[in-house]
Design an enzyme around this catalytic site. Sequence first.
Site, PDB file in Angstrom:
ATOM      1  CG  HIS A  19     -48.393  31.330  65.356  1.00 48.85           C
ATOM      2  ND1 HIS A  19     -47.654  32.322  64.746  1.00 48.85           N
ATOM      3  CD2 HIS A  19     -48.342  31.611  66.682  1.00 48.85           C
ATOM      4  CE1 HIS A  19     -47.184  33.150  65.663  1.00 48.85           C
ATOM      5  NE2 HIS A  19     -47.583  32.742  66.841  1.00 48.85           N
ATOM      6  CG  ASN A  66     -45.784  34.148  72.583  1.00 53.33           C
ATOM      7  OD1 ASN A  66     -45.675  34.127  71.360  1.00 53.33           O
ATOM      8  ND2 ASN A  66     -46.834  34.646  73.192  1.00 53.33           N
TER       9      ASN A  66
END
Length: 185
Positions: A19, A66
């Site tokens: 990620h 996020n």
Amino acid sequence: MRAVIGLGNPGKEYSESRHNAGFIFVQGLARAWKVRIKKKKYFSKIAEVEGEGGRVILALPQTYMNRSGVAVSQLLKGMRVKAENIVIVYDDLDIPLGSIRVRKQGGPGTHKGMASVIQEIKTTRFPRIRLGIGPLPPEQDATEYVLSIFPRTEKLLLEKSLTQAQEALEMILAGEVERAMNCFN
């Protein structure tokens, strides 16, 4: 002024995860350009580089993935960078490891970090480079997979995509987004 922003998660526990491919790219770019990303500003770690085409900011948002849009929005406002002058670099599970995709603009797909960026800066009109980290192995949870570390056997493929991404970025910074798309998509 331009900004190259790598998406990822802050903290050592995430530093080598799939990620964090965007962070890994921008950190490698900083080494190649011989600058250190250390100044903390606008919820990001940044470095400023003077290049042939003007000033370029390298940025690593320090919000979690996020909430990347919060940092990107603050950086754009604080450094007075227009959205069309940023390049976002991030991981993509739908692209095979070792490959990249360049887009001139568009939606976030399933990437929550990009969804946050688009929500906060209120536009999809900016170039991006997606670094392949896929495919997701059968029977594996997507969250678990993207937060896992690249095994040694995959690092050569990662390096290949990072090299391609740097070539694509140079084209984008020179105003040749379409050429980058033709070369790498």
